[in-house]
Design a protein around this motif. Structure first.
Motif, short mmCIF file in Angstrom:
data_model
loop_
_atom_site.label_atom_id
_atom_site.label_comp_id
_atom_site.label_asym_id
_atom_site.label_seq_id
_atom_site.Cartn_x
_atom_site.Cartn_y
_atom_site.Cartn_z
N GLN A 195 -7.76 35.02 23.04
CA GLN A 195 -8.11 36.57 22.48
C GLN A 195 -9.47 36.59 22.82
O GLN A 195 -9.76 37.84 23.30
N ALA A 196 -10.37 35.95 22.75
CA ALA A 196 -11.76 36.25 23.20
C ALA A 196 -12.07 36.46 24.43
O ALA A 196 -12.86 37.37 24.89
N LEU A 197 -11.12 35.78 25.24
CA LEU A 197 -11.36 35.88 26.75
C LEU A 197 -10.85 37.12 27.29
O LEU A 197 -11.47 37.95 28.22
N MET A 225 -16.08 25.65 21.28
CA MET A 225 -15.48 26.75 20.32
C MET A 225 -14.91 26.04 19.05
O MET A 225 -14.15 25.05 19.32
N LYS A 226 -15.06 26.52 17.80
CA LYS A 226 -14.19 25.64 16.72
C LYS A 226 -12.68 26.22 16.75
O LYS A 226 -12.06 25.15 16.68
N GLU A 227 -12.42 27.22 16.81
CA GLU A 227 -11.05 27.46 17.02
C GLU A 227 -10.62 27.91 18.19
O GLU A 227 -10.52 29.10 18.90
N LEU A 258 -14.75 27.25 30.75
CA LEU A 258 -14.50 26.07 30.09
C LEU A 258 -15.51 25.46 29.01
O LEU A 258 -15.29 24.84 27.87
N PRO A 259 -16.72 25.56 29.67
CA PRO A 259 -17.82 25.05 28.49
C PRO A 259 -17.81 25.83 27.22
O PRO A 259 -18.04 25.21 26.11
N LEU A 260 -17.57 27.19 27.14
CA LEU A 260 -17.54 27.81 25.98
C LEU A 260 -16.17 27.45 25.21
O LEU A 260 -16.38 27.37 23.97
N GLU A 261 -15.14 27.29 25.91
CA GLU A 261 -13.75 26.86 25.38
C GLU A 261 -14.04 25.47 24.56
O GLU A 261 -13.29 25.24 23.30
N THR A 267 -18.80 29.92 16.68
CA THR A 267 -17.58 30.66 15.92
C THR A 267 -16.86 31.84 17.18
O THR A 267 -17.48 31.59 18.30
N PHE A 268 -16.08 32.36 16.72
CA PHE A 268 -15.41 33.33 17.71
C PHE A 268 -16.20 34.58 18.07
O PHE A 268 -16.52 34.88 19.38
N VAL A 269 -17.05 34.95 17.28
CA VAL A 269 -18.19 35.95 17.72
C VAL A 269 -19.17 35.36 18.56
O VAL A 269 -19.57 36.06 19.64
N GLN A 270 -19.55 34.22 18.22
CA GLN A 270 -20.69 33.62 19.27
C GLN A 270 -20.00 33.32 20.52
O GLN A 270 -20.67 33.48 21.76
N THR A 271 -18.75 32.78 20.60
CA THR A 271 -18.12 32.66 21.83
C THR A 271 -17.99 33.89 22.58
O THR A 271 -18.28 34.06 23.85
#
Length: 402
Positions: free
Chosen positions: A296-298, A288-290, A282-285, A51-55
């Motif tokens: 925005q997270a970055l 990521m679901k969305e 990149l591994p996180l991206e 999720t966004f929060v997990q990312t």
């Protein structure tokens, strides 16, 4: 008039047929090269992605490491004016490069209709579709070079983390033993006791099985709760550090605005080491679901990271001046257990950060090895490779501490 109207009506009727004919004349290759929206080619299944929060949590965990504690010394090597300004510039360049990397990956995913691309894939495909024939022929070289340096860099971070864990636990343990032994010696009639000191490599060896068990967690989603707890413990430790250093801040005019240029490379090396999270972007991206919200997270994550870097580095140098040490935790009172707990809390955060940084080389090395073994041995082989990689980071640090 009637003839002109009839001719115009015939043309209107023929337009769809003409459009179909023109669309049929377009080759399949041209259809393949059409750019499609990011959401269609760059989206993971809801059950697989994070999720966004997990990312955001993993992004903070991957960037806030041991380098943060050494930044006050970096400011000393640059100057109280030049240091913060340089940190801002390095941070802006780092975030800008992260955005360029993500945009390149998106563009190549759209162009090549790939679900996701890692670092080496992004470089390889970029060289293949680039304008230079010399680079197109050597695209595989780019993949190998990027993989090599990523593995070396990330495993190097992991080696530093093992040393950090061992040193901090050793200091806390020996401080605890000293506080227990000294009162006993005061009441006894025997001579002064010798100071006991356990070899640092013993502490590193004690951490080894726990780190191996940690890296057996293969999915970033499964690490989310641990990452959250690690961020929480590091946040508490940073609050304790901040409340101590803001008590007695010296006059900035007493400190040199610009240090000698011979020391500036030391600042630059420490600052670059602190921005250690680009390897996990990149591994996180990709997980990521969305993915359309990754930018925005970055921005949010790196904004928090840069704020912490600049404020702790500047305030730490203002508080301790020329007496600042390699890690700001070493300047905290050693006899007060509140400040000793900072080392334990921060060590737990670094312990979890090891798994985040380890994820990058594991994703590069393990698939290349397990693809050559039978299906029934794949899982066993993967766990063996993970264990050997952890042991390699420990062995390299043990040689340096001999």
């Amino acid at each position: 008039m009637e003839a002109a109207a009839r001719e115009e009506l015939d043309m209107e009727v023929m337009k769809p047929l003409i459009g179909e004919q023109n669309s049929d004349s377009i080759s399949d290759d041209e259809h393949e090269n059409e750019l499609l929206p990011v959401e269609k080619h760059y989206q993971l299944d809801n059950q697989e992605g994070i999720t966004f929060v997990q990312t955001l949590t993993h992004l903070l965990k991957g960037n806030i490491g041991t380098g943060l504690l050494g930044l006050p010394l970096a400011i000393k090597n640059a100057g109280i004016v030049l240091g913060p300004i340089s940190l801002v510039l390095i941070g802006v360049v780092s975030v800008h490069c992260m955005h360029i990397l993500v945009r390149c990956s998106h563009h190549l995913c759209q162009r090549l209709k790939k679900t996701s691309l890692g670092y080496s894939d992004t470089v390889s495909y970029a060289m293949e579709v680039g304008p230079l024939n010399s680079l197109q022929k050597r695209a595989s070289w780019g993949r190998c070079i990027v993989d090599f340096f990523l593995v070396i860099t990330q495993l190097g971070f992991c080696s530093v983390y093992i040393v950090f864990l061992a040193e901090n636990v050793k200091q806390v343990h020996e401080g605890f033993l000293q506080n227990r032994i000294v009162p006993m010696n005061d009441t006894s009639t025997s001579g002064p006791s010798e100071k006991r000191s356990v070899d640092l490599r013993i502490y590193m060896l004690c951490f080894l099985p726990f780190i191996i068990l940690l890296v057996f967690i293969r999915d970033l989603k499964s690490l989310s709760m641990l990452s959250f707890l690690a961020n929480l413990s590091m946040a508490v430790s940073l609050v304790i550090i901040y409340q101590y250093i803001v008590r007695d801040i010296s006059d900035p005019r007493k400190l040199p605005p610009v240090a000698g240029w011979k020391k500036y490379p030391l600042f630059f090396g420490t600052a670059i080491f602190a921005f250690e999270g680009i390897g996990v972007v990149l591994p996180l991206e990709n997980r990521m679901k969305e993915t359309q919200r990754f930018t925005q997270a970055l921005n949010i994550g790196m904004g928090i990271v840069m704020t912490l870097y600049i404020t702790l580095a500047t305030l730490g140098y203002l508080r301790f001046g020329d007496e600042i040490k390699g890690s700001i935790t070493l300047n905290l009172p050693q006899e007060v257990w509140l400040y000793q707990s900072v080392k334990i809390l921060y060590s737990f955060g670094i312990f979890v950060t090891y798994s985040i940084q380890y994820y990058v080389p594991a994703e590069i090395i393990i698939p290349a090895i397990t693809s050559k073994v039978q299906q029934k041995w794949k899982l066993f082989c993967e766990f063996m490779v993970r264990t050997l990689l952890v042991c390699s980071t420990s062995v390299s640090t043990r040689k340096n501490t001999c």
